[in-house]
Write a protein that holds these residues in place. Sequence first.
Motif, PDB file in Angstrom:
ATOM      1  N   LEU A 166      49.365  40.803  43.117  1.00  0.00           N
ATOM      2  CA  LEU A 166      49.774  41.806  44.103  1.00  0.00           C
ATOM      3  C   LEU A 166      49.740  41.229  45.522  1.00  0.00           C
ATOM      4  O   LEU A 166      49.198  40.152  45.756  1.00  0.00           O
ATOM      5  N   GLU A 167      50.315  41.954  46.437  1.00  0.00           N
ATOM      6  CA  GLU A 167      50.375  41.535  47.833  1.00  0.00           C
ATOM      7  C   GLU A 167      49.204  42.151  48.595  1.00  0.00           C
ATOM      8  O   GLU A 167      48.936  43.354  48.476  1.00  0.00           O
ATOM      9  N   TRP A 168      48.509  41.323  49.392  1.00  0.00           N
ATOM     10  CA  TRP A 168      47.333  41.790  50.122  1.00  0.00           C
ATOM     11  C   TRP A 168      47.486  41.444  51.589  1.00  0.00           C
ATOM     12  O   TRP A 168      47.853  40.317  51.935  1.00  0.00           O
ATOM     13  N   VAL A 169      47.197  42.408  52.462  1.00  0.00           N
ATOM     14  CA  VAL A 169      47.393  42.237  53.898  1.00  0.00           C
ATOM     15  C   VAL A 169      46.133  42.679  54.626  1.00  0.00           C
ATOM     16  O   VAL A 169      45.614  43.774  54.382  1.00  0.00           O
ATOM     17  N   THR A 183      43.901  50.097  43.959  1.00  0.00           N
ATOM     18  CA  THR A 183      45.196  49.419  43.846  1.00  0.00           C
ATOM     19  C   THR A 183      45.527  49.128  42.389  1.00  0.00           C
ATOM     20  O   THR A 183      46.687  49.204  41.976  1.00  0.00           O
ATOM     21  N   ALA A 184      44.517  48.817  41.602  1.00  0.00           N
ATOM     22  CA  ALA A 184      44.735  48.563  40.178  1.00  0.00           C
ATOM     23  C   ALA A 184      45.307  49.789  39.476  1.00  0.00           C
ATOM     24  O   ALA A 184      46.146  49.669  38.563  1.00  0.00           O
ATOM     25  N   LEU A 185      44.876  50.980  39.881  1.00  0.00           N
ATOM     26  CA  LEU A 185      45.421  52.209  39.300  1.00  0.00           C
ATOM     27  C   LEU A 185      46.902  52.352  39.624  1.00  0.00           C
ATOM     28  O   LEU A 185      47.699  52.776  38.767  1.00  0.00           O
ATOM     29  N   LEU A 186      47.273  52.022  40.857  1.00  0.00           N
ATOM     30  CA  LEU A 186      48.673  52.115  41.258  1.00  0.00           C
ATOM     31  C   LEU A 186      49.531  51.135  40.465  1.00  0.00           C
ATOM     32  O   LEU A 186      50.635  51.473  40.020  1.00  0.00           O
ATOM     33  N   ALA A 187      49.035  49.914  40.284  1.00  0.00           N
ATOM     34  CA  ALA A 187      49.777  48.909  39.521  1.00  0.00           C
ATOM     35  C   ALA A 187      49.897  49.305  38.055  1.00  0.00           C
ATOM     36  O   ALA A 187      50.908  49.018  37.407  1.00  0.00           O
ATOM     37  N   GLU A 188      48.889  49.969  37.544  1.00  0.00           N
ATOM     38  CA  GLU A 188      48.922  50.422  36.153  1.00  0.00           C
ATOM     39  C   GLU A 188      49.957  51.522  35.954  1.00  0.00           C
ATOM     40  O   GLU A 188      50.682  51.536  34.956  1.00  0.00           O
ATOM     41  N   ARG A 189      50.056  52.431  36.911  1.00  0.00           N
ATOM     42  CA  ARG A 189      51.011  53.532  36.786  1.00  0.00           C
ATOM     43  C   ARG A 189      52.443  53.078  37.034  1.00  0.00           C
ATOM     44  O   ARG A 189      53.368  53.541  36.364  1.00  0.00           O
ATOM     45  N   THR A 227      51.427  46.847  47.794  1.00  0.00           N
ATOM     46  CA  THR A 227      50.706  46.112  48.823  1.00  0.00           C
ATOM     47  C   THR A 227      49.373  46.799  49.099  1.00  0.00           C
ATOM     48  O   THR A 227      49.333  48.009  49.332  1.00  0.00           O
ATOM     49  N   GLY A 228      48.307  46.039  49.049  1.00  0.00           N
ATOM     50  CA  GLY A 228      46.996  46.531  49.448  1.00  0.00           C
ATOM     51  C   GLY A 228      46.701  46.091  50.869  1.00  0.00           C
ATOM     52  O   GLY A 228      46.849  44.908  51.197  1.00  0.00           O
ATOM     53  N   VAL A 229      46.289  47.040  51.712  1.00  0.00           N
ATOM     54  CA  VAL A 229      46.017  46.758  53.125  1.00  0.00           C
ATOM     55  C   VAL A 229      44.574  47.140  53.430  1.00  0.00           C
ATOM     56  O   VAL A 229      44.135  48.252  53.110  1.00  0.00           O
ATOM     57  N   ASP A 230      43.839  46.225  54.052  1.00  0.00           N
ATOM     58  CA  ASP A 230      42.456  46.516  54.422  1.00  0.00           C
ATOM     59  C   ASP A 230      42.085  45.684  55.646  1.00  0.00           C
ATOM     60  O   ASP A 230      42.686  44.632  55.899  1.00  0.00           O
ATOM     61  N   SER A 231      41.082  46.155  56.372  1.00  0.00           N
ATOM     62  CA  SER A 231      40.612  45.419  57.549  1.00  0.00           C
ATOM     63  C   SER A 231      39.553  44.386  57.201  1.00  0.00           C
ATOM     64  O   SER A 231      39.225  43.532  58.030  1.00  0.00           O
ATOM     65  N   SER A 232      39.003  44.441  55.987  1.00  0.00           N
ATOM     66  CA  SER A 232      37.874  43.592  55.608  1.00  0.00           C
ATOM     67  C   SER A 232      38.329  42.364  54.823  1.00  0.00           C
ATOM     68  O   SER A 232      38.878  42.483  53.725  1.00  0.00           O
ATOM     69  N   ALA A 233      38.057  41.200  55.375  1.00  0.00           N
ATOM     70  CA  ALA A 233      38.372  39.960  54.667  1.00  0.00           C
ATOM     71  C   ALA A 233      37.565  39.848  53.380  1.00  0.00           C
ATOM     72  O   ALA A 233      38.057  39.332  52.362  1.00  0.00           O
ATOM     73  N   GLU A 234      36.310  40.330  53.403  1.00  0.00           N
ATOM     74  CA  GLU A 234      35.462  40.254  52.206  1.00  0.00           C
ATOM     75  C   GLU A 234      36.021  41.100  51.074  1.00  0.00           C
ATOM     76  O   GLU A 234      36.067  40.668  49.910  1.00  0.00           O
ATOM     77  N   MET A 235      36.440  42.313  51.392  1.00  0.00           N
ATOM     78  CA  MET A 235      37.019  43.180  50.366  1.00  0.00           C
ATOM     79  C   MET A 235      38.314  42.594  49.820  1.00  0.00           C
ATOM     80  O   MET A 235      38.561  42.598  48.605  1.00  0.00           O
ATOM     81  N   LEU A 236      39.168  42.069  50.688  1.00  0.00           N
ATOM     82  CA  LEU A 236      40.443  41.517  50.249  1.00  0.00           C
ATOM     83  C   LEU A 236      40.261  40.258  49.400  1.00  0.00           C
ATOM     84  O   LEU A 236      41.045  40.011  48.469  1.00  0.00           O
ATOM     85  N   ALA A 237      39.233  39.478  49.691  1.00  0.00           N
ATOM     86  CA  ALA A 237      38.972  38.283  48.869  1.00  0.00           C
ATOM     87  C   ALA A 237      38.686  38.687  47.428  1.00  0.00           C
ATOM     88  O   ALA A 237      39.166  38.041  46.479  1.00  0.00           O
ATOM     89  N   ARG A 238      37.901  39.758  47.244  1.00  0.00           N
ATOM     90  CA  ARG A 238      37.623  40.226  45.891  1.00  0.00           C
ATOM     91  C   ARG A 238      38.891  40.793  45.243  1.00  0.00           C
ATOM     92  O   ARG A 238      39.149  40.555  44.052  1.00  0.00           O
ATOM     93  N   ALA A 239      39.696  41.523  46.019  1.00  0.00           N
ATOM     94  CA  ALA A 239      40.939  42.094  45.487  1.00  0.00           C
ATOM     95  C   ALA A 239      41.887  40.989  45.031  1.00  0.00           C
ATOM     96  O   ALA A 239      42.485  41.084  43.947  1.00  0.00           O
ATOM     97  N   ARG A 240      42.021  39.943  45.824  1.00  0.00           N
ATOM     98  CA  ARG A 240      42.902  38.827  45.447  1.00  0.00           C
ATOM     99  C   ARG A 240      42.407  38.133  44.188  1.00  0.00           C
ATOM    100  O   ARG A 240      43.204  37.666  43.359  1.00  0.00           O
TER     101      ARG A 240
END
Length: 253
Positions: free
Chosen positions: A78-81, A46-52, A59-72
């Motif tokens: 950015l928006e995380w779902v 997602t960082a690459l997309l925001a950079e470009r 919006t970043g979408v993932d099923s893992s709460a653990e992964m999204l916590a690190r992304a946030r």
Amino acid sequence: MPTWDEKQYLKFADERTRPARELLGRVPLAAPRYVVDLGCGPGNSTALLAERWPEARITGVDSSAEMLARARLDLPGLEWVQADLAQWQPGTAPDLIFANAVMQWLPDHPALLPRLFDLLAPGGVLAVQVPDNFDEPSHVWMRSLPGSWSETLASVRQGPRVLRAGHYYDLLAPLASTVDIWGTRYEHVMTDAAAIVEWVKGTGLRPYLEALPAAQRDSYQQAYLAAIEQAYPPRADGRRLFSFPRLFFVAQR
């Protein structure tokens, strides 16, 4: 889906992000307004997309709460779902659905890919990279390692969800204005066989480890390490080449 550990996954962040960079480099969009990173994980892609596209809604979408916590934590702007990726529906038609190293976890690609493509805005792009390593030693040994764990792991063993390149082309070509499809085999230079095991513990090996009772995990990992030692022999400098094929395709509506 396994329980994800973002710290384990990001031990090889540079190597895992490289395919995302190469996929992004083939996306034929100048200024998309709405971009979705489907299966965003800890946000490295997602960082690459925001950079470009810093002006785009991303919006970043993932099923893992653990992964999204690190992304946030790393990308709070950015928006995380959190969502079931196989059933996800956007509120607004995206100009780009970017799916890097996630489709191998999702079932029924012949139904899923056309559904995702149909969600795009006019002129939108579906960009996908998927590991193509079902028949590589690293993954063959996960599911066929002989031992007392064999019966327990039988339920984890599944056929390959990744189709051949021609199948993906046939799914998308009747729907798309253009389809760009290619494969790459990376040769990752690893310090030793244990490093290869650490890599796959962040992804493909996780469901097998989670299925085992704690008493069997160490012996399984030791047997798996021994198999990897043989499958990926030391090179001239003592390091190992971890051969990793990946399949890419970019389809524009």
